[in-house]
Design an enzyme around this catalytic site. Sequence first.
Site, mmCIF file in Angstrom:
data_model
loop_
_atom_site.group_PDB
_atom_site.id
_atom_site.type_symbol
_atom_site.label_atom_id
_atom_site.label_comp_id
_atom_site.label_asym_id
_atom_site.label_seq_id
_atom_site.Cartn_x
_atom_site.Cartn_y
_atom_site.Cartn_z
ATOM 1 N N CYS A 61 -9.729 -9.584 -6.285
ATOM 2 C CA CYS A 61 -10.572 -8.461 -6.720
ATOM 3 C C CYS A 61 -10.773 -8.524 -8.240
ATOM 4 O O CYS A 61 -10.113 -9.305 -8.945
ATOM 5 C CB CYS A 61 -9.935 -7.127 -6.313
ATOM 6 S SG CYS A 61 -8.552 -6.630 -7.356
ATOM 7 N N GLU B 30 0.828 -1.211 0.000
ATOM 8 C CA GLU B 30 0.000 0.000 0.000
ATOM 9 C C GLU B 30 0.862 1.261 0.000
ATOM 10 O O GLU B 30 1.950 1.287 0.584
ATOM 11 C CB GLU B 30 -0.935 -0.025 1.213
ATOM 12 C CG GLU B 30 -1.883 -1.214 1.154
ATOM 13 C CD GLU B 30 -2.854 -1.293 2.319
ATOM 14 O OE1 GLU B 30 -2.652 -0.596 3.336
ATOM 15 O OE2 GLU B 30 -3.817 -2.070 2.198
ATOM 16 N N GLU C 76 -1.884 -10.601 -5.599
ATOM 17 C CA GLU C 76 -1.923 -11.426 -6.816
ATOM 18 C C GLU C 76 -1.135 -10.770 -7.932
ATOM 19 O O GLU C 76 -0.351 -11.411 -8.641
ATOM 20 C CB GLU C 76 -3.367 -11.619 -7.285
ATOM 21 C CG GLU C 76 -4.275 -12.319 -6.304
ATOM 22 C CD GLU C 76 -5.001 -11.360 -5.360
ATOM 23 O OE1 GLU C 76 -4.381 -10.388 -4.881
ATOM 24 O OE2 GLU C 76 -6.194 -11.597 -5.102
ATOM 25 N N CYS D 147 -7.618 -7.951 -10.374
ATOM 26 C CA CYS D 147 -6.713 -9.116 -10.370
ATOM 27 C C CYS D 147 -7.284 -10.256 -11.212
ATOM 28 O O CYS D 147 -6.535 -10.970 -11.881
ATOM 29 C CB CYS D 147 -6.431 -9.573 -8.942
ATOM 30 S SG CYS D 147 -5.352 -8.416 -8.065
ATOM 31 N N CYS E 21 -2.177 -5.172 -5.343
ATOM 32 C CA CYS E 21 -2.665 -6.386 -4.695
ATOM 33 C C CYS E 21 -1.595 -7.480 -4.723
ATOM 34 O O CYS E 21 -0.710 -7.488 -5.596
ATOM 35 C CB CYS E 21 -3.900 -6.913 -5.415
ATOM 36 S SG CYS E 21 -5.374 -5.912 -5.224
HETATM 37 N N1 THU Z 1 -6.129 -6.823 -1.794
HETATM 38 C C1 THU Z 1 -5.323 -7.753 -2.389
HETATM 39 O O1 THU Z 1 -4.108 -7.754 -2.173
HETATM 40 N N2 THU Z 1 -5.884 -8.664 -3.214
HETATM 41 C C2 THU Z 1 -7.211 -8.715 -3.504
HETATM 42 O O2 THU Z 1 -7.610 -9.391 -4.441
HETATM 43 C C3 THU Z 1 -8.148 -7.953 -2.672
HETATM 44 C C4 THU Z 1 -7.564 -6.728 -2.040
HETATM 45 C C5 THU Z 1 -5.516 -5.805 -0.930
HETATM 46 C C6 THU Z 1 -5.472 -4.419 -1.510
HETATM 47 C C7 THU Z 1 -5.363 -3.583 -0.249
HETATM 48 O O3 THU Z 1 -4.002 -3.491 0.108
HETATM 49 C C8 THU Z 1 -6.086 -4.408 0.808
HETATM 50 O O4 THU Z 1 -6.230 -5.712 0.272
HETATM 51 C C9 THU Z 1 -7.455 -3.872 1.177
HETATM 52 O O5 THU Z 1 -8.235 -3.650 0.045
#
Ligand code: THU
Length: 134
Positions: free
Chosen positions: A85, A44, A55, A88, A53
């Site tokens: 998400c 982040e 993935e 991804c 993310c």
């Molecule tokens: N996040 C992922 O790493 N992968 C996903 O498929 C869903 C969301 C992360 C993004 C962010 O850092 C945190 O989860 C909250 O949304």
Amino acid sequence: MDKQYLIKKALEAQEKAYVPYSNFKVGAALLTEDGELYTGCNIEIASYSPTLCAERTAIFKAVSEGHKKIKIIAVVGDSDFTYPCGVCRQVIREFGKDATIIVANSEEDYREYKLDDLLPHSFGPEDLEEKEQE
Ligand code: THU
């Protein structure tokens, strides 16, 4: 390589998540068609939108090393079954049209899907190839 091992690697990657804003840790581990393993965590950024993310971290690591075909990807997160998400899913579509996606709470507690289950009627590289042939 068995599924449990891939989940274990995703859980290890999850520990490396850099999540000062959401405190929501995600880890991913993938196996390429040519047998290479890559892991990723979510990262982040203070201005939010550059956030990546888990993935996509794993997929971009693989692609940037020359491995463009994803066979299987395991995802673990801080919720009960953290699903990839939408963004991804589309990135998995690009590099793993027939990929298996494992969504896991633990090495014993997981669900298994094909990309088409999570992103039906998808748009992908082949759509643009058809256009080029016209
Ligand atoms: N996040 C992922 O790493 N992968 C996903 O498929 C869903 C969301 C992360 C993004 C962010 O850092 C945190 O989860 C909250 O949304």
